[in-house]
Design a protein around this motif. Structure first.
Motif, PDB file in Angstrom:
ATOM      1  N   ILE A 259       4.430  -4.231   7.429  1.00  0.00           N
ATOM      2  CA  ILE A 259       3.503  -5.275   7.889  1.00  0.00           C
ATOM      3  C   ILE A 259       2.190  -5.188   7.125  1.00  0.00           C
ATOM      4  O   ILE A 259       1.637  -6.206   6.688  1.00  0.00           O
ATOM      5  N   ALA A 260       1.683  -3.965   6.942  1.00  0.00           N
ATOM      6  CA  ALA A 260       0.424  -3.792   6.217  1.00  0.00           C
ATOM      7  C   ALA A 260       0.564  -4.226   4.762  1.00  0.00           C
ATOM      8  O   ALA A 260      -0.355  -4.826   4.184  1.00  0.00           O
TER       9      ALA A 260
ATOM     10  N   VAL B 202       2.834  -6.474   3.540  1.00  0.00           N
ATOM     11  CA  VAL B 202       3.030  -7.926   3.481  1.00  0.00           C
ATOM     12  C   VAL B 202       1.694  -8.641   3.646  1.00  0.00           C
ATOM     13  O   VAL B 202       1.422  -9.655   2.990  1.00  0.00           O
ATOM     14  N   ALA B 203       0.839  -8.098   4.492  1.00  0.00           N
ATOM     15  CA  ALA B 203      -0.487  -8.680   4.697  1.00  0.00           C
ATOM     16  C   ALA B 203      -1.421  -8.383   3.520  1.00  0.00           C
ATOM     17  O   ALA B 203      -2.549  -8.859   3.500  1.00  0.00           O
ATOM     18  N   GLU B 204      -0.934  -7.595   2.562  1.00  0.00           N
ATOM     19  CA  GLU B 204      -1.695  -7.175   1.380  1.00  0.00           C
ATOM     20  C   GLU B 204      -3.042  -6.590   1.795  1.00  0.00           C
ATOM     21  O   GLU B 204      -4.107  -6.973   1.312  1.00  0.00           O
ATOM     22  N   ASP B 205      -2.939  -5.631   2.691  1.00  0.00           N
ATOM     23  CA  ASP B 205      -4.104  -4.939   3.217  1.00  0.00           C
ATOM     24  C   ASP B 205      -4.769  -4.128   2.103  1.00  0.00           C
ATOM     25  O   ASP B 205      -4.123  -3.700   1.153  1.00  0.00           O
ATOM     26  N   ASP B 206      -6.069  -3.908   2.237  1.00  0.00           N
ATOM     27  CA  ASP B 206      -6.802  -3.113   1.248  1.00  0.00           C
ATOM     28  C   ASP B 206      -6.533  -1.623   1.412  1.00  0.00           C
ATOM     29  O   ASP B 206      -7.112  -0.808   0.694  1.00  0.00           O
TER      30      ASP B 206
ATOM     31  N   ALA C 160       3.648  -7.279  -1.598  1.00  0.00           N
ATOM     32  CA  ALA C 160       4.347  -8.017  -0.545  1.00  0.00           C
ATOM     33  C   ALA C 160       5.861  -7.779  -0.629  1.00  0.00           C
ATOM     34  O   ALA C 160       6.541  -7.681   0.392  1.00  0.00           O
TER      35      ALA C 160
ATOM     36  N   GLY D  34       6.538  -4.570   0.849  1.00  0.00           N
ATOM     37  CA  GLY D  34       6.359  -4.711   2.288  1.00  0.00           C
ATOM     38  C   GLY D  34       7.605  -5.232   2.974  1.00  0.00           C
ATOM     39  O   GLY D  34       8.002  -4.722   4.026  1.00  0.00           O
ATOM     40  N   TRP D  35       8.236  -6.234   2.384  1.00  0.00           N
ATOM     41  CA  TRP D  35       9.466  -6.776   2.966  1.00  0.00           C
ATOM     42  C   TRP D  35      10.594  -5.751   2.932  1.00  0.00           C
ATOM     43  O   TRP D  35      11.395  -5.660   3.860  1.00  0.00           O
TER      44      TRP D  35
END
Length: 148
Positions: free
Chosen positions: A45-46, A48-52, A67, A70-71
């Motif tokens: 989830i982090a 996919v959200a392209e978190d910093d 991403a 992430g998937w």
């Protein structure tokens, strides 16, 4: 007179063909699968959200979009959690699936090391321990070994 005959068994008393008793080792593997799968879901989830939170190194051999990774982790995490719940329920097919997806999870997290090293190495260790515990549990249950 002595009675050598065993008492009659009821219809539901026998072992089910697709299920087996769960040993302590197998229950530990199932719990670790649920925990490790949940961690992989959060990791996915982090990403996919392209978190910093993640730092990607340049020119990494297995370079893939954040991403995309992430998937991969999200889907693997969901399958690992479902397999862990089924292993806890005693499903034999889930043990084999658990060994397979935990192995894939270890490989995916090894390739994930440049993005988040400590988390990735922790999940590699958890997944490898799951593979060991599932294989050891199946071996012990097949031979009927009990440790005191």
């Amino acid at each position: 007179m002595s009675r050598d005959a065993a008492p009659p068994r009821t219809a539901g008393a026998g072992p089910r063909p697709g299920h087996a008793p769960v040993s302590g080792t197998t229950a530990l593997a199932a719990a670790l699968m649920i925990f490790g799968g949940a961690m992989a879901i959060f990791e996915g989830i982090a990403a996919v959200a392209e978190d910093d939170l993640f730092v990607a190194t340049r020119h990494y051999v297995f370079e893939f979009s954040l991403a995309g990774w992430g998937w991969v982790h999200l889907i693997l995490g969901i399958v690992i959690v479902v397999a862990g719940c089924a292993v806890l329920g005693g499903a034999l097919w889930a043990r084999f699936l658990g060994v397979f997806v935990a192995g894939l999870g270890a490989i995916a997290n090894f390739l994930w090391v440049p993005y988040y090293p400590l988390w990735a190495l922790t999940l590699v260790a958890v997944n490898l321990f799951v593979v060991w515990a599932l294989c050891t549990g199946m071996h012990r249950e097949a031979h009927g070994e009990r440790r005191a």
